[in-house]
Design an enzyme around this catalytic site. Structure first.
Site, mmCIF file in Angstrom:
data_model
loop_
_atom_site.group_PDB
_atom_site.id
_atom_site.type_symbol
_atom_site.label_atom_id
_atom_site.label_comp_id
_atom_site.label_asym_id
_atom_site.label_seq_id
_atom_site.Cartn_x
_atom_site.Cartn_y
_atom_site.Cartn_z
ATOM 1 N N HIS A 272 0.833 -1.205 0.000
ATOM 2 C CA HIS A 272 0.000 0.000 0.000
ATOM 3 C C HIS A 272 0.873 1.263 0.000
ATOM 4 C CE1 HIS A 272 -3.629 2.345 1.440
ATOM 5 N NE2 HIS A 272 -2.665 3.124 1.907
ATOM 6 N N GLU A 273 1.861 1.302 0.897
ATOM 7 C CA GLU A 273 2.669 2.516 1.032
ATOM 8 C C GLU A 273 3.580 2.736 -0.173
ATOM 9 O OE1 GLU A 273 1.827 4.560 3.078
ATOM 10 O OE2 GLU A 273 0.757 3.414 4.592
ATOM 11 N N HIS A 276 1.645 4.507 -2.733
ATOM 12 C CA HIS A 276 1.682 5.961 -2.536
ATOM 13 C C HIS A 276 3.007 6.546 -3.012
ATOM 14 C CE1 HIS A 276 -2.062 6.478 -0.474
ATOM 15 N NE2 HIS A 276 -1.720 5.801 0.608
#
Length: 718
Positions: A272-273, A276
């Site tokens: 997920h990170e 980003h």
């Protein structure tokens, strides 16, 4: 053991600790504010519900922008990135048209800065745990996590462990930089002001990942990419010193080798990170039905937790399985085509990222010309009647050469292979479904194995994706689930259609009420009311499951119903009672099982009832549901009706005679709602074309309602 509210106080102070700033030091470098981060509404809600802050990227980015005017706004970044994405799409289309397109793998050397106190302590992650996380990243970014969604895409990004440090010295542990002397929990301010600048490796050569004891329930955050070439946007030295991703040490791991913070321990926090870090937004666009700038991700009203099935915004089911949502790690399995386009474009152009693919600090993986992949899409277990599986496989061409043939072998438990010879024509990244014949199996536990060999009569250059396996069990009945008798937590009454079973108390941890039956019609709605006893002022959650497809499993999508979180009740309705339940159009006819569980859940932990739990502080009850055919509806009641093309591919057109508004709902073969929308109609002839891009191949039921007329038609998507 049941807990009191003392833990809530401790949790609050831990929450402040994670965001508090250690005393500022005199420095010319800009520092993060000494104010705690102000959580977004989504993060506050998620923290209240689960005790975890899933991702603080938005908050950290807002604070970074507040302290450094050179950091781009969202609008500036998107205005810069959008034309680059479009240019890349046109470039690839032209290359495919003239036959010059070749698959290219983007290699990203990765370094894990393991921040901990002393060697061998809890947060001093092992080399095997770090490698498991890297393996999971490559599974997730390589579209190898099992998604069958039509929009799922391989990012063709491979994370490789760094093999040398910035001085060129070989690393004893590839991909790992152990940094000792950091005891206790580390705040975001301490990390961004002091620790990251002191430990970061050149961001143009390494993807920097910090693992640490973050405290306060924080799982991770990333620094969003920027473009320093925009007018008025000078390069930011501060950004270069903090670039990368921070994750909680306990979240590091994989599906095969989990970390310690369930249900966020399968490595998806870093997935997920990093999303980003390479330019992706949250799936809900950080606002109600907001924009994540990816057309193939359905809108969502907000973040989602757990692994729900719901539709909140645009008539298309929320993509809760997307890595950029807040769902449990086990729920996640997809990046979409448009998300991949954003990431690759950012890697080609963003400051600090664009140099990474040419870094020589790791051992690169090269693209293959001859590379076929085989996946198990579905086993289609018939657990209650036939005692069999009917496997569906997916063959995909991952090489530059056109794939025209392959041998596929399959077996149970490593026994004698059955071979089939596949032939076809698959261009790069094209796939095809293969349906195997039914395999009958007695009641037992099995492993189904499949292997692909001899693509185009040759040797596969990447044999790692030539095998797949899946475990399954033939039980002949639903799983057992029995609560303990230590407490009075229980379901004390059930009202559902003609079932009325009240004032039952808790005779045991499991109550078999299957002699009680009620008949329900497909596509009709019924209210379910459950009364419960929380055994005092304690939190309980009540779930119901109905085995609509009669496979003796309650795990299929659309079979779980949330009766709500309650406290301090005794023989009273749960928070969400009465709950309206609609029988899926595709529900199997005949008798099936409804299971109801009321369970004590610790308010300081992420706990929910599950359908097959044993010895928990709960009571489990089973009932019988008899599914009948849909109530009579005048079929083809419209004067004229047509749906074309059928079979369809990317879109279908529905045309009918009516002067009233029209509602269209599409169900998959399991009865799950995958699309619903209402349309205003002011003419005597309704005509609407519906996009099918978000739906996979298969059989669907299309239900059209206008006024008092209604019809349901089969639709095949190829």
């Amino acid at each position: 053991m049941k807990q009191n509210n003392f833990k809530l106080v401790i949790g609050f102070f831990m929450f402040l600790m994670v965001f508090g700033l250690q005393a500022q030091q005199k420095s010319a470098k800009k520092t993060i504010s000494n104010e705690p981060l102000q959580l977004t509404e989504e993060n506050q809600r998620h923290f209240d519900e689960t005790g975890f802050i899933r991702c603080a990227t938005v908050e950290v980015e807002a604070l970074r922008r507040q302290n450094d005017p050179s950091v781009q706004s969202v609008e500036e970044f998107e205005n810069w990135l959008a034309p680059l994405i479009e240019e890349r799409k046109q470039r690839i289309a032209q290359q495919k048209a003239d036959g010059t397109f070749r698959r290219v793998i983007v290699n990203i050397p990765i370094i894990f800065h393991v921040l901990t106190d002393t060697q061998g302590d809890t947060n001093d992650l092992s080399a095997s745990q770090i490698q498991a996380q890297i393996d999971q990243l490559n599974i997730d970014f390589g579209n190898l996590a099992g998604s069958t969604h039509a929009a799922a895409a391989d990012a063709e990004i491979v994370f490789i462990p760094a093999t040398i440090d910035p001085s060129g010295t070989p690393l004893a542990e590839p991909g790992i930089d152990r940094v000792y002397g950091y005891a206790g929990t580390l705040s975001t301010a301490a990390l961004d002001n002091t620790i990251k600048p002191a430990t970061i490796w050149d961001r143009s050569l390494y993807a920097n990942i910090w693992t640490a004891n973050l405290g306060g329930g924080l799982l991770g955050y990333a620094q969003f990419p920027t473009n320093s070439t925009l007018p008025g946007m000078p390069a930011s030295g501060g950004s270069a010193l903090t670039d990368g991703v921070v994750v909680l040490a306990g979240s590091v791991g994989s599906v095969a080798n989990p970390g310690t913070v369930a249900p966020y321990n399968l490595g998806r926090t870093l997935t997920h990170e990093i999303g980003h870090w390479i330019g992706l937004r949250h799936i809900w666009g950080d606002s109600n039905c907001g924009n994540d700038y990816c057309a193939d991700t359905p809108e969502s009203a907000s973040s989602n937790g757990g692994c729900p099935t719901l539709t909140t915004c645009d008539g298309i089911q929320d993509m809760v399985e997307n890595y950029m949502d807040y769902t449990n790690d086990a729920c996640m399995d997809i990046f979409t085509n448009d998300q991949v386009g954003r990431m690759v474009t950012a890697l080609e152009n963003a400051t600090g990222l664009s140099s990474l693919p040419s870094s020589n600090t790791g051992d690169p993986v090269e693209a293959s010309d001859l590379d076929a992949r085989i996946d198990i899409a579905e086993l289609n277990v018939a657990n209650c009647s036939d005692y069999s599986i009917t496997p569906e496989l997916t063959i995909t061409n991952k090489g530059n050469d056109v794939l025209t043939s392959a041998t596929i072998s399959y077996n149970l438990d490593g026994g004698t292979d059955t071979d089939i010879n596949w032939t076809g024509t698959l261009e790069l990244d094209e796939s095809e479904s293969i349906f195997l014949p039914q395999i009958n199996t007695p009641i037992a536990t099995y492993t189904f194995n499949v292997e692909l060999t001899s693509p185009n009569g040759g040797t596969d250059e990447n044999p790692g994706d030539n095998v797949d396996s899946a475990n399954f069990e033939i039980t002949g009945s639903a799983c057992a689930s029995v609560g303990n008798m230590d407490y009075l937590t229980s379901t004390t009454g059930v009202i559902f259609n003609t079932i009325s079973n009240l004032n039952t108390g808790k005779p045991s941890g499991y109550s078999d009420y299957t002699a009680m039956s009620t008949s329900l019609n497909r596509d009709s709605s019924y209210d379910l009311t459950v009364n419960a006893n929380s055994d005092g002022n304690y939190q309980i959650i009540t779930y119901a499951w109905i085995d609509w497809n009669q496979n003796c499993s309650f795990d299929d999508p659309g079979e779980q119903y949330d009766l709500g979180q309650s406290a301090d009740i005794n023989n009273l309705p749960t928070a969400n009672s009465p709950l309206s339940i609609t029988v899926p159009v595709g529900a199997d006819l005949g008798n099936t099982t409804m299971r109801i569980t009321t369970k004590y859940t610790d308010p300081n932990a992420n706990q929910f009832p599950t359908s097959c739990e044993m010895n928990h502080d709960a009571e489990v009850e089973d009932y019988t549901i008899n599914v009948l055919a849909q109530l009579g509806v005048e079929e083809n009641a419209f004067e004229s009706f047509s749906m074309y093309p059928n079979p369809a591919n990317n879109e279908v057109t529905i045309e009918l005679s009516t002067n009233q508004d029209v509602n269209i709902t599409i169900f998959d073969i399991r009865g799950r709602e995958v699309f619903t929308n209402g349309y205003a109609n002011n003419s005597t002839l309704f005509n609407r074309t519906i996009s099918l891009d978000a739906m996979t191949t298969g059989l669907y039921l299309v239900q059209i309602t206008s006024g008092d007329k209604k019809t349901t038609k089969k639709l095949i998507i190829e």
